[in-house]
Design a protein around this motif. Structure first.
Motif, short mmCIF file in Angstrom:
data_model
loop_
_atom_site.label_atom_id
_atom_site.label_comp_id
_atom_site.label_asym_id
_atom_site.label_seq_id
_atom_site.Cartn_x
_atom_site.Cartn_y
_atom_site.Cartn_z
N PHE A 234 0.85 -1.19 0.00
CA PHE A 234 0.00 0.00 0.00
C PHE A 234 0.88 1.23 0.00
N SER A 235 0.30 2.32 -0.42
CA SER A 235 1.09 3.54 -0.55
C SER A 235 1.20 4.23 0.82
N PRO A 236 2.22 5.09 0.98
CA PRO A 236 2.38 5.77 2.27
C PRO A 236 1.17 6.66 2.59
N ILE B 152 -1.87 2.53 10.64
CA ILE B 152 -0.56 2.21 11.25
C ILE B 152 -0.10 3.37 12.13
N LEU B 153 -0.31 4.60 11.63
CA LEU B 153 0.06 5.77 12.42
C LEU B 153 -0.72 5.76 13.74
N LEU C 58 0.87 3.19 15.99
CA LEU C 58 2.16 3.60 16.54
C LEU C 58 1.96 4.60 17.67
N LEU C 59 1.08 5.59 17.42
CA LEU C 59 0.87 6.63 18.44
C LEU C 59 0.28 6.02 19.71
N VAL D 240 3.02 3.93 21.48
CA VAL D 240 4.04 4.78 22.12
C VAL D 240 3.45 5.46 23.35
N ILE E 225 3.38 3.14 26.13
CA ILE E 225 4.72 2.97 26.73
C ILE E 225 5.00 4.12 27.70
N VAL E 226 4.63 5.34 27.29
CA VAL E 226 4.86 6.50 28.17
C VAL E 226 4.12 6.30 29.50
N VAL F 88 5.88 3.59 31.54
CA VAL F 88 7.11 4.05 32.20
C VAL F 88 6.77 4.87 33.44
N ALA G 95 4.29 14.36 28.88
CA ALA G 95 4.82 13.30 28.02
C ALA G 95 3.73 12.55 27.25
N PRO H 113 1.19 15.20 24.09
CA PRO H 113 1.59 15.49 22.70
C PRO H 113 1.19 14.39 21.72
N PHE H 114 1.31 13.12 22.15
CA PHE H 114 0.96 12.03 21.24
C PHE H 114 -0.54 12.01 20.97
N ARG I 266 8.67 -0.10 2.40
CA ARG I 266 7.64 0.26 3.39
C ARG I 266 8.10 -0.09 4.79
N LEU J 192 10.70 13.28 25.58
CA LEU J 192 9.60 13.84 26.37
C LEU J 192 9.60 13.28 27.79
N ILE J 193 9.83 11.97 27.89
CA ILE J 193 9.85 11.34 29.21
C ILE J 193 10.94 11.98 30.06
N ALA K 30 9.85 15.40 31.06
CA ALA K 30 8.70 15.36 31.97
C ALA K 30 9.11 14.89 33.36
#
Lengths: 653, 144
Positions: free
Chosen positions: A342-344, A352-353, A356-357, A360, A363-364, A367, A393, A396-397, B9, B27-28, B31
C-alpha cells in the motif's frame, strides 16, 4: 453448608479447567476430533461450577452469614441491599471470583456461539482460555479463598468500606473486569493462531467482536470510576494518573489499537503479526494491571491491602503468560507473511500511524507507572510520578493522534492522494482553526489549553461529519438522497462515526474543564453569600439526617445567576459508625453548559469549610465516553461481523 | 518489484517508529524533571539539603495535639517519631485525616516549614501508606 458447596464448586471448576486445558490441545495436535470435542462442554461445565460458587457467595452476603470470614469483614446487616450485593466484589477474594466467573463466561460463550468456528481453532482457543482459568483458580484456592469460615462468627459484620457504598462504584468493577478479561479472549485467539501458524480475514472477524466488547466495557468501567472519583472524593478531580487508574487505561489504549489493526487484517489481509502482537500485549497489560492493583507494590490510593504472597503468585502467572506468548510469537510470527502493498498515503498507513501513536503513548504511561517501583529497586529512592509528567509526556501524542484522525479516516484503502481525498476536510480545518482562534481571542488568561483543545475537538467532530457527508455523496446527490444513503450505511460506519465524535466530545470536556474551571475555598457562616465566577451562592442551612447505616450533615446551598435561583445544592458529610469513617458526598448540579460543585468540609465554630467549583462543560467528558461506547455497540451489531464469520470460515481449518 | 516495495515500506515504518520512540524518550526525560516527586521522611527532610523550589512528598504520622485549624488554614506537625517537621496547608483536609494517623503531603519546603498543596487521601481506615510504614520501620518503630 452453602459456603462449602461454593468452595467445592471452585475445586470442581479447577479440575475441569485442567482437563479443558490439556485434552483439547493434545487433540488438536494429534488430530483426534473426539478430544477436541471435549473443549466445548468442558467450558460450559467450568462456567456453571463457578457460577454456582459465585451464587453461594452472593447468598452468604445477601443473608449476612457472618460465619463466612469474607462476609464478616466486608458486610453488615444494616447495609442497603445494593451494597450487600456489590460487597461480593468490593474486596480482594470476591472480586477475584468475579474475575474468574467472567473468564469462564467468555469461554462458555465461545462454545455456545462458536459452532461455526473451525474445530481445531476452537479447541485451541478454549484450551488457552482454560490455562488462564487454571492459573487464576489456583490463585483463588491457594491464596485467596473467599469461602473461609470463622470458628466464632461475630454478631455483626465489619461493613464495606463506606467509600465503596456508592452506585457508581457498585457497577464499576463488573464493567472493568468484563473489559480486562475480554482481552483474555483476544489473547487466546492470538495464541491459538500462533500455534496453528495462520491468520486470515476470518480470524480477524472472530477477534474483532471480542476486542470491541472488551473495549466497550473498559470504556464504561473507566468512565464510571472517574465519575465516582469526581463526586465522591470531594476534590473535584476526575482523573489523577494514579497507578491503579493507569492500570485500566493501558489495556484500554492497546484495545483501541487492536480494534483498528484488526480492521486492516480483515479488509486487507496485512498487519497480521502486528495484530497478533497487540492481542498478546492487551491481555499482558490487563495482567500487569491486576498485579499492580493486588500486590500493593506501588502506592496507590485505590490499592487492595498489601499482600506480598499474592503479589508473587500473580507475578509468576504474569511471567508465564506473557513470556510464553511472546516466545511463541518470536518463533512463529514470521509465518504470517502477506504480499499486500500500500502507498504511504492510504487508509492502511493512517491506521498504522494510529497504532504507533497509541502504542508509544501506552509505553509512556507504562514508564510513568512503574518508575516508582524501578527507582526503589534500583536506586533505593522512594518517589512518585505525578500528573505533570503525564500531561507533558502523554498529551503530545494524543494531540498528534487527534490531528491525524480525520485525515486517516477519510483516506481510501491502498492508494490515495492527500490533495484529492483530503480536500473535503478543508472546511472542517478552517472552521476548527477559527474556533480555536475565537476562543483564544475571547479568553483573558494566557493558557493555550482551551484554544488548542477546542480547536482539536472541533477538528475531530467536524472531520468525522465531513467523512459521513463524503461517503453519502450528499453534496452531489442532494440532501434527500444523501439522507437515504446515510440511513443505509453499514452499522460499522456508524460505529466509527460515533466513536470518533465521542472522542472529540471528551477532548472538548477535558479542555474546557482544565482551562476554565474556577475554585473557591472559604469558611461560610449560615446565611452568608459569596460569588464564584458569576454565580452567587447562599449558604441557607445545614441539617442532621439519619441514613440507613450512616448519619450525615446535609448542607443546603442556593445558587443564583443573574438574580435568579438556578440550583439548590445539597452537599453531605456522612459518618459511617460501623467503620467509624467519614465520607464526602459533593453536591453537584449539572447542565450541559456547566457543573456547580460544592463539597462540605469541617465545622469551625458557627461556620463550615466549603469548597466550591464552577466547572464549565464538565459533563461532556462522560457524555463523550458514553458516545464512544455507543459507537462500539453499533459496530458490534454490524451484520458483517456475524454473517462473514459463518461463511468464510470453512477454509480456515 | 512488489517485494522491493514491501521492503521499502518496512524500512519507512521502522524509521517512523524509531522517531516516535525517540521523541517519547526525550519527552519522558523532560517530563521527569517536573513530574517526579521524591518521598522524604521528616528525618530525611532535616538531614538533606532541599531546594526551595523542589516539589516533594513528605510522609509520617500527624503528631498528637499539634493539629490547629484556623479558618481554612491548617497546621500540624508530621513526625516519624524521631524528627518533626511543621506543615502548613490551605484547604480542606481529606475525610480520613486525623491526629495519630499516617498521611502523605505534596508541597515545598520553605524556611523549615512544609507548605503543602495537597494532602493525600487514604481510602481505608487501616491502610498505612507504604512509604510511611517503611519510613517508620527504618526508625524501628512500626512493625507489621
Amino acid at each position: 453448608m452453602l459456603a462449602e458447596i461454593g468452595h467445592f464448586a471452585v475445586i470442581v471448576a479447577f479440575m475441569v479447567a485442567i482437563i479443558q486445558s490439556v485434552v483439547p490441545m493434545i487433540g488438536a495436535a494429534k488430530g483426534y476430533s473426539g478430544w477436541m470435542d471435549a473443549a466445548a462442554p468442558a467450558a460450559i461445565v467450568q462456567f456453571l461450577a463457578i457460577l454456582l460458587a459465585f451464587t453461594m457467595l452472593m447468598i452468604a452476603f445477601v443473608t449476612s452469614d457472618f460465619s463466612v470470614k469474607l462476609v464478616a469483614s466486608n458486610s453488615h446487616s444494616l447495609k442497603p441491599m445494593l451494597y450487600k450485593v456489590s460487597g461480593v466484589w468490593g474486596n480482594h477474594e470476591g472480586s477475584m471470583l468475579l474475575w474468574i466467573l467472567i473468564l469462564a463466561f467468555y469461554g462458555a460463550l465461545v462454545s455456545l456461539f462458536g459452532r461455526r468456528l473451525p474445530l481445531v481453532l476452537k479447541a485451541r482457543v478454549l484450551s488457552v482460555q482454560a490455562m488462564i482459568g487454571v492459573a487464576f483458580l489456583a490463585f483463588l484456592l491457594f491464596t485467596s479463598n473467599p469461602f473461609e469460615r470463622l470458628p466464632f462468627p461475630p454478631i455483626d459484620g465489619n461493613d464495606l468500606n463506606p467509600l465503596l457504598q456508592d452506585p457508581g462504584l457498585a457497577f464499576h468493577p463488573p464493567f472493568l473486569y468484563l473489559g480486562y478479561v475480554g482481552l483474555s479472549m483476544t489473547f487466546s485467539f492470538a495464541v491459538a493462531a500462533l500455534i496453528q501458524g495462520s491468520v486470515d480475514a476470518a480470524w480477524a472477524r472472530w477477534v474483532r467482536p471480542w476486542a470491541l466488547l472488551a473495549w466497550i466495557t473498559l470504556t464504561i468501567g473507566i468512565a464510571l470510576g472517574s465519575w465516582w472519583a469526581y463526586y465522591e472524593l470531594g476534590w473535584g478531580g476526575w482523573w489523577f494518573w494514579d497507578p491503579v487508574e493507569n492500570a485500566s487505561f493501558m489495556p484500554w489504549l492497546i484495545a483501541v489499537a487492536l480494534l483498528h489493526s484488526a480492521i486492516v487484517v480483515e479488509k486487507r489481509e496485512t498487519l497480521k503479526s502486528w495484530t497478533v502482537l497487540l492481542a498478546i500485549l492487551g491481555f499482558s497489560f490487563s495482567l500487569i494491571g491486576t498485579f499492580i492493583v493486588r500486590s500493593g507494590v506501588i502506592t496507590s490510593v485505590h490499592a487492595f491491602a498489601n499482600d506480598p504472597e499474592r503479589g508473587v503468585f500473580i507475578l509468576v502467572i504474569l511471567i508465564i503468560a506473557i513470556g510464553g506468548a511472546l516466545t511463541l510469537y518470536a518463533m512463529r510470527a514470521n509465518s504470517f507473511r502477506s504480499n499486500v502493498v500500500f502507498s504511504p498515503v492510504s487508509r492502511e498507513s493512517g491506521l498504522i500511524l494510529n497504532n504507533l501513536l497509541l502504542v508509544v503513548s501506552t509505553i509512556v504511561v507504562f514508564v510513568g507507572t512503574i518508575w516508582p517501583l524501578l527507582a526503589e529497586l534500583v536506586m533505593g529512592r522512594k518517589l512518585s510520578v505525578g500528573a505533570p509528567f503525564f500531561e507533558l509526556a502523554f498529551t503530545p501524542f494524543m494531540i498528534i493522534l487527534a490531528l491525524a484522525l480525520p485525515v486517516g479516516a477519510i483516506l481510501p484503502w491502498k492508494r490515495a492522494q492527500l490533495s484529492r481525498s483530503g480536500k473535503p476536510l478543508f472546511g472542517a480545518l478552517i472552521l476548527s482553526i477559527s474556533l480555536g482562534l475565537l476562543v483564544w481571542s475571547l479568553q483573558t488568561g494566557g493558557r493555550m489549553m482551551a484554544p488548542i483543545g477546542l480547536g482539536l475537538a472541533g477538528w475531530v467532530i467536524l472531520g468525522t461529519l465531513t467523512d459521513l457527508i463524503v461517503r453519502t455523496r450528499m453534496l452531489q446527490l442532494g440532501f434527500g438522497a444523501g439522507l437515504i444513503r446515510l440511513c443505509k450505511l453499514p452499522r460499522a460506519d456508524w460505529g466509527k462515526a460515533f466513536a470518533h465524535i465521542g472522542l472529540g466530545l471528551t477532548i472538548f470536556g477535558i479542555a474546557a474543564i482544565t482551562a476554565w474551571e474556577s475554585e473557591d475555598i472559604r469558611i461560610a457562616k449560615l446565611g452568608e453569600r459569596f460569588e464564584v465566577s458569576g454565580y452567587i451562592f447562599q449558604f441557607d442551612d445545614i441539617k442532621k439526617i439519619n441514613g440507613k447505616n450512616y448519619t450525615a450533615d446535609v448542607g443546603n446551598i442556593s445558587a443564583f445567576f443573574d438574580g435568579k435561583l438556578v440550583a439548590t445544592l445539597k452537599p453531605e458529610k456522612r459518618f459511617y459508625p460501623v467503620q467509624r469513617m467519614p465520607t464526602t458526598e459533593a453536591g453537584i448540579n449539572s447542565t450541559l453548559a456547566r457543573d456547580l460543585y460544592i463539597a462540605l468540609g469541617d465545622a469551625h465554630g458557627d461556620g463550615w469549610t466549603i469548597r466550591t467549583y464552577v466547572k464549565p462543560f464538565a459533563v461532556w467528558i462522560w457524555i463523550g465516553c458514553m458516545v464512544m461506547a455507543m459507537g462500539g455497540v453499533l459496530s458490534m451489531t454490524d451484520r458483517r461481523l456475524r454473517i462473514a464469520s459463518t461463511s468464510r470460515l470453512k477454509n480456515l481449518s | 518489484m512488489a517485494i522491493g516495495l514491501k521492503k521499502r515500506r518496512r524500512v519507512q515504518l521502522i524509521i517512523i517508529a524509531c522517531i516516535f520512540l525517540l521523541s517519547a524518550s526525550i519527552l519522558i526525560g523532560f517530563a521527569f524533571k517536573d513530574g517526579i516527586e521524591f518521598f522524604r521522611s521528616p528525618t530525611q527532610v532535616l538531614s538533606e539539603k532541599i531546594n526551595e523550589s523542589e516539589v516533594f512528598r513528605i510522609g509520617g504520622l500527624v503528631k498528637e495535639g499539634t493539629l490547629i485549624r484556623n479558618g481554612d488554614n491548617v497546621s500540624f506537625i508530621v513526625t516519624d517519631l524521631v524528627n518533626d517537621v511543621p506543615v502548613i496547608f490551605n484547604g480542606i483536609l481529606p475525610d480520613l485525616f486525623s491526629e495519630g494517623t499516617g498521611m502523605i503531603a505534596t508541597g515545598t519546603l520553605n524556611e523549615g516549614k512544609f507548605q503543602a498543596v495537597e494532602i493525600l487521601a487514604k481510602h481505608d481506615e487501616n491502610y498505612m501508606p507504604k512509604e510511611v510504614a517503611d519510613a517508620l520501620k527504618e526508625q524501628g518503630i512500626f512493625q507489621d
